[in-house]
Write an enzyme that holds these catalytic residues in place. Structure first.
Site, PDB file in Angstrom:
ATOM      1  N   HIS A  99      32.352  31.527  18.377  1.00 32.87           N
ATOM      2  CA  HIS A  99      31.073  31.726  19.082  1.00 32.87           C
ATOM      3  C   HIS A  99      31.364  31.703  20.589  1.00 32.87           C
ATOM      4  O   HIS A  99      30.939  30.809  21.317  1.00 32.87           O
ATOM      5  CB  HIS A  99      30.118  30.605  18.690  1.00 32.87           C
ATOM      6  CG  HIS A  99      28.691  30.853  19.063  1.00 32.87           C
ATOM      7  ND1 HIS A  99      27.924  31.825  18.483  1.00 32.87           N
ATOM      8  CD2 HIS A  99      27.887  30.252  19.973  1.00 32.87           C
ATOM      9  CE1 HIS A  99      26.709  31.799  19.010  1.00 32.87           C
ATOM     10  NE2 HIS A  99      26.664  30.855  19.916  1.00 32.87           N
ATOM     11  N   THR A 136      27.963  37.207  20.430  1.00 34.94           N
ATOM     12  CA  THR A 136      27.510  35.832  20.663  1.00 34.94           C
ATOM     13  C   THR A 136      26.222  35.831  21.484  1.00 34.94           C
ATOM     14  O   THR A 136      26.169  36.431  22.559  1.00 34.94           O
ATOM     15  CB  THR A 136      28.593  35.066  21.460  1.00 34.94           C
ATOM     16  OG1 THR A 136      29.822  35.126  20.750  1.00 34.94           O
ATOM     17  CG2 THR A 136      28.187  33.618  21.678  1.00 34.94           C
ATOM     18  N   GLU A 137      25.189  35.183  20.963  1.00 32.45           N
ATOM     19  CA  GLU A 137      23.900  35.061  21.663  1.00 32.45           C
ATOM     20  C   GLU A 137      23.328  36.418  22.067  1.00 32.45           C
ATOM     21  O   GLU A 137      22.568  36.524  23.026  1.00 32.45           O
ATOM     22  CB  GLU A 137      24.043  34.170  22.909  1.00 32.45           C
ATOM     23  CG  GLU A 137      24.647  32.803  22.632  1.00 32.45           C
ATOM     24  CD  GLU A 137      23.661  31.806  22.022  1.00 32.45           C
ATOM     25  OE1 GLU A 137      22.452  32.075  22.064  1.00 32.45           O
ATOM     26  OE2 GLU A 137      24.112  30.780  21.496  1.00 32.45           O
ATOM     27  N   ALA A 138      23.739  37.466  21.323  1.00 28.94           N
ATOM     28  CA  ALA A 138      23.265  38.835  21.597  1.00 28.94           C
ATOM     29  C   ALA A 138      23.596  39.313  23.002  1.00 28.94           C
ATOM     30  O   ALA A 138      22.893  40.137  23.580  1.00 28.94           O
ATOM     31  CB  ALA A 138      21.767  38.972  21.315  1.00 28.94           C
TER      32      ALA A 138
END
Lengths: 387, 370
Positions: A99, A136-138
């Site tokens: 991530h 990750t986290e868009a």
């Protein structure tokens, strides 16, 4: 992912980089969330797919770190995901194995390595080859879009942020200005109605029923509504007592009662819809906080300093060919460590504090930076031995 | 509104946070057109004011001060007697029609109670410290506790300088929490100066303030190889013991005992210190933390302080955890970006700690009892 307490006095004295990670706490948290969310939510979804003959569809994005935790702490969670994938109504989404924020590094080789690792993991574990990518986290910008497209993916998911859409609707498929890729944009208000507001009593939409929600969706214009949320919404962020599972159980029926609505996986979405327009994103956006940018992880100088240290370790480390060190380095890239150092204002800051195990961002910085200093030494020490 | 406030110290003469608080509070109340008579003992330097609504009334001479502690049996009798004498004197000198009597800490509680009963006006009591704090939680003196308890019971409302102190007053003195308001302290910001290699302790050298933990942490920082001086500014009964300790630890060449500093010197050292440490065993608030932060000095406070609950942009440790204290001092000295961020954010936050806000909150309390 949580780190052990690490003081300046530990620097240069650690025998193994695995001592950085608080496995006891990570295990405890995983165990709790698996029982409250992953296992019961998977069961509900499996039943729904069965009940509606595959008409109910869903897509999952699972990091390598998550899979490793499953394998180590509770392998039945993996079995349960395998059942879901076997139904054929489930798409798996590609992402970086860790991530990480590797998509923001100056050089994208590490990012590509982490995507390939994830690709292999999906193949090995689920015999599945994802076609759509979610960072990750868009996190998304033109450079990332181009890279992902060059790697052969057909679609990418990011936030339907106002700042990139302006007057346009997130309910269509878009195309990056510089690459041949279909962009699926998260409908943040409908997604957050479930993720954040479901149990908020002061919210006008409260209480949210499946019927009401289906009606909102039915009334919205466009080709597709992308609902993406943390899986932990079901049973962890929203506890079972809030009725979140009942909501989930009833949702497919209410949605399918409208003739013009059906479910698609992300793979079907990029096949079915042609891009309506292009988007141009020179500066990275994400789905985090009100700002919808990367300031959650790189919003202050302390975060930048850690990020730089971490990034600069890469080249020396990769030359050494020590898989254990590289693995530790990648686990240290988990964005959580930077998230805990965020000093962002009141409202967002409160959310950060809720998830943090440090007294304040400064403690988060000291702990993480101490670990990075130790790691840096262990990398260069071994260099010296070999020379 | 007319208020009689009874205090013990007022700049230019002051020994601690109580004087600082009274100065800031009275001036801001006067700005809000509250008629305020501030009663205090005569001191060597005459206190004065330029605020039309504020009058300073010096009554008699006192031989004791709020931070004094009787050390042996023989002077105990004298000590206690002079306290009673002074309270009687003050009570007899306060004349006029007041809406509220406002006292600070144990030294004037007796007078406050007498006046409340004599004039039948409400009594507000500010708690800046308790006997439990001053004794560092070790063998507190029952005589002080009894006076404090009586005052707290008879006062109409209490103002505690922190939730930490409110909780202590509830737990140790059995006072109803609904009777206590919390008003955090404030500061007149100092502005920063050019930093030097100084890690600063500033306060009375007493068990309450935890100076020996500061020395233990200093030893660890110096052993780690950092080049910095550790300055202990202030005087107190532990001074000889602390000097010996520094020698025993072998760090005396890097430890400086300044003795008591003038206000100007205090402000200067806050500005040039690189790190400020407040390792108090028990500290109701700790205005020094606000002062240091307002001078751009990153500050480490112990968790058993009011400052820890009030200030976001500081580092916090358990006072006994000298390893962690050293870890944080070293981190501040080694990681520039941490030092810079905490200094900048701290200064920004400190602008919220105004005496104007303290006066507003105090006025709210007056209005509750009138």
């Amino acid at each position: 992912m949580r780190l052990n307490r690490f003081s300046v006095f530990n620097i240069g004295k650690t025998k193994s980089p695995y001592h950085y990670f608080d496995n006891t706490l990570n295990h405890k948290i995983f165990d709790k969330v698996a029982r409250k969310c992953y296992l019961p939510a998977n069961n509900v979804l499996l039943d729904l797919i069965d009940q509606y003959d595959g008409k109910f569809k869903i897509s999952f994005s699972l990091t390598g770190t998550f899979v490793e935790y499953c394998q180590k702490f509770m392998p039945e969670v993996i079995d349960s995901f395998q059942h879901l994938v076997d139904t054929g109504s489930v798409s798996l989404i590609e992402e970086t194995y860790f991530h990480s924020l590797s998509s923001l590094y100056d050089d994208l080789d590490e990012f590509k390595d982490q995507v390939m690792m994830h690709k292999h993991l999906m193949k090995d574990l689920f015999n599945y080859s994802p076609k759509v990518f979610r960072n990750t986290e868009a996190i998304y910008d033109n450079r990332i879009a181009k890279t992902v497209s060059d790697m052969g993916y057909q679609g990418i998911i990011t936030e339907g942020a106002k700042k990139i859409l302006d007057w346009r609707s997130p309910n269509y498929v878009y195309k990056p200005i510089n690459a041949d890729l279909r962009v699926l944009l998260r409908h943040y208000s409908l997604s957050d109605d479930i993720g954040f507001r479901f149990s908020a009593q002061g919210w006008p939409g409260f209480p949210l029923t499946a019927e009401k929600y289906a009606q909102w969706i039915a009334q919205d214009q466009g080709d597709i509504i992308n609902l993406f949320m943390d899986y932990e919404t079901f049973g962890e962020h929203q506890w079972v007592e809030t009725g979140i599972f009942d909501f989930l159980r009833h949702l497919p029926e209410k949605i399918l009662s409208y003739d013009h609505l059906d479910f698609v996986t992300v793979n079907q979405a990029v096949d079915r819809f042609k891009p309506k327009d292009t988007i141009d994103v020179p500066w990275a956006i994400s789905w985090a906080d009100e700002d919808r940018d990367v300031s959650t992880w790189l919003g202050n100088e302390m975060q930048h300093a850690c990020f730089r240290e971490l990034q600069e370790l890469g080249p020396a480390l990769k030359k050494k060919n020590d898989p254990k060190l590289v693995d530790a380095w990648r686990k240290l890239q988990t964005s959580d460590h930077l998230y805990y150092i965020s000093t962002k204002g009141f409202e967002d800051g409160n959310v950060h504090q809720y998830f943090s195990h440090y007294d304040n961002p400064y403690d988060g910085f000291i702990n993480y930076m101490n670990i990075l200093q130790d790691f840096k030494q262990s990398v260069s020490d071994e260099n010296m031995l070999k020379n | 509104m007319k208020v009689a406030m009874i205090g013990w110290e007022y700049p230019p003469f002051k020994a601690g946070g109580l004087g600082t608080h009274c100065y800031g509070l009275t001036r801001s109340l006067a700005d809000k057109k509250v008629h305020l008579d501030f009663y205090m003992p005569k001191t060597k330097t005459t206190a004065s004011t330029d605020k039309p609504f504020l009058r300073i009334k010096e009554v008699g001479e006192a031989t004791v001060f709020p931070y004094d502690r009787p050390t042996d049996k023989e002077i105990e009798g004298d000590f206690f007697n002079s306290v009673y004498r002074y309270n009687d004197l003050v009570a007899s000198k306060v004349k006029g029609n007041y809406d509220v009597i406002h006292c600070h800490d144990w030294l004037t509680m007796k007078a406050g109670i007498q006046l409340k009963e004599k004039f039948n006006v409400p009594l507000v009591l500010s708690i800046h410290s308790t006997e439990y704090d001053r004794s560092g939680m070790l063998s507190p003196n029952q005589w002080f506790i009894d006076i404090e308890k009586e005052g707290m019971q008879k006062a109409d409302r209490l103002i505690a300088v922190s939730n930490y102190t409110k909780q202590l007053v509830v737990d140790k003195y059995g006072i109803d929490p609904n009777k206590i308001d919390v008003v955090h302290n404030a500061v007149y910001p100092l502005g920063s100066g050019k930093k030097q290699d100084i890690v600063l302790f500033l306060g009375r050298l007493t068990i309450q303030k935890g100076p020996e933990f500061f020395l233990d942490a200093a030893k660890k920082v110096l052993d780690y190889g950092l080049k910095t001086k550790f300055v202990l500014a202030g005087s107190g009964d532990m001074l000889p013991r602390l000097i010996n300790k520094a020698v025993d630890l072998g760090i005396s060449k890097d430890v400086i005992f300044t003795g008591r500093l003038t206000e100007e010197e205090v402000n200067h050292i806050y500005r040039i210190a690189n790190v400020y440490v407040m390792p108090s065993v028990s500290e109701p608030f700790g205005i020094t933390a606000l002062e240091a932060i307002s001078a751009g000095t990153p500050t480490i406070v112990s968790k058993t302080t009011g400052a820890a609950e009030a200030i976001t942009n500081c580092l916090q440790v358990d006072f006994w955890d000298v390893d962690e204290m050293a870890n944080k001092i070293i981190s501040l000295l080694n990681y520039n970006v941490l030092h810079k961020t905490i200094s900048k954010e701290g200064k920004r936050e400190i602008d919220l700690f105004t005496w104007d806000r303290v006066a507003d909150r105090t006025l709210d309390v007056y209005r509750e009892v009138i």
